[in-house]
Design a protein around this motif. Structure first.
Motif, mmCIF file in Angstrom:
data_model
loop_
_atom_site.group_PDB
_atom_site.id
_atom_site.type_symbol
_atom_site.label_atom_id
_atom_site.label_comp_id
_atom_site.label_asym_id
_atom_site.label_seq_id
_atom_site.Cartn_x
_atom_site.Cartn_y
_atom_site.Cartn_z
ATOM 1 N N CYS A 1 0.846 -1.193 0.000
ATOM 2 C CA CYS A 1 0.000 0.000 0.000
ATOM 3 C C CYS A 1 0.884 1.246 0.000
ATOM 4 O O CYS A 1 1.827 1.359 0.788
ATOM 5 C CB CYS A 1 -0.896 -0.024 1.237
ATOM 6 N N SER A 2 0.587 2.168 -0.908
ATOM 7 C CA SER A 2 1.336 3.425 -1.003
ATOM 8 C C SER A 2 0.449 4.577 -0.536
ATOM 9 O O SER A 2 -0.617 4.823 -1.125
ATOM 10 C CB SER A 2 1.797 3.651 -2.450
ATOM 11 N N ILE A 3 0.890 5.275 0.543
ATOM 12 C CA ILE A 3 0.126 6.392 1.125
ATOM 13 C C ILE A 3 0.853 7.698 0.835
ATOM 14 O O ILE A 3 2.052 7.824 1.110
ATOM 15 C CB ILE A 3 -0.053 6.216 2.650
ATOM 16 N N GLN A 4 0.139 8.633 0.272
ATOM 17 C CA GLN A 4 0.685 9.967 0.010
ATOM 18 C C GLN A 4 -0.003 10.965 0.950
ATOM 19 O O GLN A 4 -1.226 11.103 0.925
ATOM 20 C CB GLN A 4 0.458 10.351 -1.460
ATOM 21 N N TYR A 5 0.796 11.631 1.754
ATOM 22 C CA TYR A 5 0.247 12.528 2.772
ATOM 23 C C TYR A 5 1.085 13.799 2.831
ATOM 24 O O TYR A 5 2.202 13.866 2.307
ATOM 25 C CB TYR A 5 0.233 11.839 4.144
ATOM 26 N N ARG A 6 0.537 14.789 3.495
ATOM 27 C CA ARG A 6 1.257 16.053 3.659
ATOM 28 C C ARG A 6 0.780 16.756 4.924
ATOM 29 O O ARG A 6 -0.302 16.451 5.454
ATOM 30 C CB ARG A 6 1.032 16.963 2.449
ATOM 31 N N VAL A 7 1.588 17.727 5.385
ATOM 32 C CA VAL A 7 1.213 18.546 6.539
ATOM 33 C C VAL A 7 0.289 19.661 6.069
ATOM 34 O O VAL A 7 0.564 20.342 5.077
ATOM 35 C CB VAL A 7 2.466 19.136 7.220
ATOM 36 N N VAL A 8 -0.833 19.827 6.785
ATOM 37 C CA VAL A 8 -1.742 20.940 6.475
ATOM 38 C C VAL A 8 -1.117 22.225 7.011
ATOM 39 O O VAL A 8 -0.816 22.321 8.208
ATOM 40 C CB VAL A 8 -3.133 20.709 7.093
ATOM 41 N N LYS A 9 -0.926 23.175 6.124
ATOM 42 C CA LYS A 9 -0.178 24.385 6.492
ATOM 43 C C LYS A 9 -0.815 25.125 7.661
ATOM 44 O O LYS A 9 -0.132 25.604 8.562
ATOM 45 C CB LYS A 9 -0.087 25.294 5.273
ATOM 46 N N GLN A 10 -2.144 25.206 7.650
ATOM 47 C CA GLN A 10 -2.831 25.954 8.701
ATOM 48 C C GLN A 10 -2.769 25.242 10.051
ATOM 49 O O GLN A 10 -2.920 25.869 11.101
ATOM 50 C CB GLN A 10 -4.305 26.193 8.318
#
Length: 291
Positions: free
Chosen positions: A74-83
């Motif tokens: 499984c490949s998960i793409q995530y990021r930090v929410v700037k706010q």
């Protein structure tokens, strides 16, 4: 250019966000660019978070409803929410381990409800369940789950071999059905052709016999008109003797026959000779009487 900072100031790179604290408490988020800090007032840069999309590959081993053990990548793409970067900075110490744990939990709850074939057909549904659960949980910690892909499903090697053998057997069975249908059509067409050939052969034989009959009739009429006093029976006997010898000659000249047994002997030859002589004598007597 990377992020650089010191006690008095710092430069935050694009696609990053800085966390500024004052006397150990969170004060604000710092946008990309150059920032100055007042250490005398207890202000300093506590850390920097990247807002770029990160990718995490998770390999899970589980089993299906029909007790087949599989490995799923499984490949998960995530990021930090700037706010909400402050939540991401303070709430989670290791977000990758947290994401991996939730992926394990969701996949091992969903996959055992599916058969192996259903898993291959509905792997998108598994990814959807994982996305919904992760988005709900990780959103509280300042992370956004962008995409989840079920890259690969790897059954046990013995199971894969069995599946290939089943597939091969099904294809061989289908090929046998098509081959049988083809042979059936060929036999039917061959029988139709043979029936048509026999029909046309019968028509040919009937026409041949009709032509022979017409020819004999014409020969009898011609012979009767030229040789007076001869009967139709005598003319027919003479023609039959001629046909008899022609048949023997054709049998002898045929290259396909090596040995032919026919009811022939001196008695038969004598009978034929007598019939031939009698026919000629009757014809000669008729001519003398006519003169």
């Amino acid at each position: 250019m990377g992020n650089t900072y010191c006690i008095l100031g710092g430069c935050i790179d694009q696609a990053s966000v800085g966390v500024i604290e004052k006397w150990g408490r969170f004060e604000k988020l710092a946008e990309p660019g150059l920032h100055c800090f007042n250490p005398l007032a207890g202000q300093f840069l506590a850390g920097i978070l990247s807002t770029r999309i990160n990718s995490l590959d998770v390999k899970i081993e589980t089993k299906t409803k029909d007790n087949v053990f599989v490995q799923m990548l499984c490949s998960i793409q995530y990021r930090v929410v700037k706010q909400n970067a402050d939540d991401a900075f303070y709430e989670l110490e290791n977000p990758r381990e947290q994401i991996q744990s939730y992926v394990f939990d969701v996949v091992r709850a969903v996959v055992p409800k599916m058969n192996l074939d259903e898993l291959f057909e509905q792997k998108g549904e598994v990814a959807k369940h994982v996305l919904e659960e992760l988005a709900k949980v990780m959103g509280e910690y300042g992370y956004s789950i962008e995409h989840i892909l079920m890259v690969d499903i790897i059954p046990d090697p013995a199971v894969r071999k069995a599946m290939n053998e089943i597939n091969a057997a099904q294809r061989l069975q289908l090929a046998s059905v098509y081959k049988g249908e083809a042979e059936k059509i060929l036999l039917v067409k061959r029988a139709e052709a043979e029936a048509e050939s026999k029909y046309l052969g019968g028509v040919g034989v009937a026409r041949q016999r009709q032509a022979i009959t017409d020819g004999l009739r014409e020969n009898i009429l011609n012979f009767s008109s030229k040789v007076e006093g001869t009967s139709s029976k005598e003319i027919m006997d003479l023609i039959m003797v001629t046909q008899y010898f022609d048949t023997i000659r054709d049998l002898g000249n045929s290259s396909k026959n090596t040995t032919v047994f026919i009811p022939h002997g001196p008695g038969h030859v004598k009978d034929i000779s007598n019939q031939l002589r009698d026919g000629l004598m009757h014809a000669k007597s008729a001519n003398l009487d006519g003169n």
